[in-house]
Design an enzyme around this catalytic site. Structure first.
Site, short mmCIF file in Angstrom:
data_model
loop_
_atom_site.label_atom_id
_atom_site.label_comp_id
_atom_site.label_asym_id
_atom_site.label_seq_id
_atom_site.Cartn_x
_atom_site.Cartn_y
_atom_site.Cartn_z
N HIS A 118 19.40 31.42 2.43
CA HIS A 118 19.23 32.43 1.32
C HIS A 118 19.13 31.47 -0.20
O HIS A 118 20.06 31.07 -0.30
CB HIS A 118 19.78 33.50 1.09
CG HIS A 118 19.56 34.56 2.18
ND1 HIS A 118 20.49 35.42 2.61
CD2 HIS A 118 18.51 34.85 2.87
CE1 HIS A 118 19.89 36.25 3.47
NE2 HIS A 118 18.72 35.61 3.61
N GLU A 121 21.90 31.63 -3.34
CA GLU A 121 23.10 31.71 -2.99
C GLU A 121 23.75 30.14 -3.12
O GLU A 121 24.26 29.56 -2.19
CB GLU A 121 23.59 32.22 -1.33
CG GLU A 121 22.92 33.57 -1.63
CD GLU A 121 22.98 34.25 -0.04
OE1 GLU A 121 23.46 33.42 0.97
OE2 GLU A 121 22.59 35.36 0.28
N HIS A 248 27.13 32.14 3.17
CA HIS A 248 26.33 33.13 2.37
C HIS A 248 27.32 33.55 1.33
O HIS A 248 28.38 33.13 1.09
CB HIS A 248 26.14 34.48 3.34
CG HIS A 248 24.61 33.99 4.18
ND1 HIS A 248 23.33 34.57 4.07
CD2 HIS A 248 24.82 33.76 5.64
CE1 HIS A 248 22.79 34.12 5.13
NE2 HIS A 248 23.70 33.63 6.11
N GLU A 322 30.71 35.30 3.75
CA GLU A 322 30.33 35.87 2.18
C GLU A 322 30.99 35.31 1.25
O GLU A 322 32.09 35.84 1.00
CB GLU A 322 30.01 37.20 2.19
CG GLU A 322 28.96 37.83 3.17
CD GLU A 322 27.45 37.79 2.57
OE1 GLU A 322 27.25 37.21 1.56
OE2 GLU A 322 26.67 38.10 3.37
#
Length: 385
Positions: A118, A121, A248, A322
């Site tokens: 992504h 990020e 992420h 994350e």
């Protein structure tokens, strides 16, 4: 210096599950991902971000555009005879997809790590480059141990086109930059484009198919150059892959399959041992609470994601991390970067030493065989998933 051109538009669905089933924490993260709630920190100081676009050097304590990444990987290849760079595909805008190989001892124990699937990020690219830098330039017993035992394949930027776009046009861009057939909407969410779960039940399929959505999944599974390239790379090394890690941002979560449905993997007890080891290291280092579990229950329903695909088709030991807390959101200030890179390195190193013990003790293979036997029994039903 990056300038921020007004409010970035972040459209579309990211996780496909009704908000009624979510906790307050999950609602907030999903709202930020969807753009219904602006990431306040991201918009507060983004005008003042100082970044590096000079390909002649790589800033390991700051944010770099794509070209410094590319140049640094090739510089490391030239400097170390046990480092190589593999081009495993090319994007719509003709940028190479690059994987750096670090294999000091001709090991067959392959570790796959990727980040920046992504585009927005940014902190995740800092994390993976810091892992590469520590493996090559730092000296310690742990580094010597893992360098001699593993063959690392690390992909710092899996979405080069989208990543570069965050430096030139839209800091909050998420997808790649390929055409969708829509006159004014481009880009596919690469992490909704993998095969496993692509066609399985979703709460809101219309949103997943909306070409202007931030979570647009693409015309068919593996339709993007990035997802297809990664899949081919994974298949190439599949017999030897022991572990997969996908970075992420954000949320302080260490997760694994499945995201497409609220199932526990067959090797849940094995995955739990790894998760608990990682979370323990992170909580002790950062002094903050981390969540762990499958993607569906920890974050939200997400179909066609890399960790599901890798877990089911490649190796059962696969995780999504994350990075970053709710306060930093997508934009940790530069003075916060090292906090995350150091803590993630410690967690990564602990995972590698833990994995080595499992392999040498035979526990890894026993769990893997048991998982393969159970999974193979249901593969005849894969078309119904």
């Amino acid at each position: 210096m990056i300038r921020f051109w007004g409010l970035c538009t972040v459209l579309g669905i990211v996780g496909n599950v009704t908000t009624a089933a979510l906790t307050e924490r999950q609602k907030k993260k999903r709202s930020v991902d969807l753009g219904t709630l602006f990431a306040s920190n991201s918009y507060r100081w983004v005008e003042d971000i100082v970044t590096n676009s000079d390909a002649s050097y790589f800033n390991y304590t700051g944010y770099n555009s794509f070209e410094p990444f590319r140049s640094e990987l090739y510089r490391l290849k030239d400097k170390y005879d046990f480092v190589d760079v593999e081009v495993f595909g090319r994007t719509y805008e003709r940028r190479d997809l690059l994987a750096v190989h670090i294999n000091l001892n001709n090991s067959r124990n392959v570790i796959i790590v990727n980040s920046l699937i992504h585009a927005r990020e940014w902190i995740t690219g800092c994390v993976t480059m810091n892992i590469i830098n520590r493996l090559l330039t730092y000296k310690s017993d742990v580094i010597t141990e893992v360098l001699n035992f593993y063959h690392f394949i690390i992909i710092p930027v899996l979405n080069p086109d989208g990543y570069e776009y965050t430096f030139t046009s839209n800091r909050m861009w998420r997808k790649n930059r390929e055409p969708t057939g829509h006159a004014s909407c481009s880009g596919v969410d690469i992490n909704r484009n993998f095969a496993y779960g692509f066609d399985s039940y979703q709460v809101d399929r219309k949103e997943a198919d909306r070409k202007c959505g931030g979570g647009y999944r693409g015309s068919h599974a593996l339709s993007t150059r990035e997802a297809n390239g990664l899949n081919k790379l994974l298949l190439k090394y599949k017999p030897n892959i022991k572990y997969y890690l996908d970075y992420h941002s954000f949320g302080n979560m260490w997760t694994n399959a499945y995201g497409a449905h609220n199932w526990l993997p067959k090797n849940e007890l094995q995955l739990k041992r790894f998760r608990e080891a990682a979370v323990k290291e992170l909580e002790e280092t950062l002094g903050t609470k981390w969540l762990s579990g499958n993607v569906y229950s920890t974050i939200y329903q997400a179909n066609g994601i890399a960790v599901d695909h890798v877990h089911y088709y490649i190796t059962p030991i696969a995780f999504t991390v994350e990075v970053g807390n709710d306060a930093d959101e997508f934009n940790p200030r530069p003075n916060r970067i090292q906090t995350y890179t150091i803590s993630q390195w410690r967690a990564f190193a602990s995972q590698m030493t833990f994995l080595k013990k499992e392999i040498l003790s035979g526990q890894y293979d026993r769990d893997r065989i048991r998982n393969w036997q159970r999974t193979s029994m249901k593969k005849r039903h894969v078309s119904k998933l």
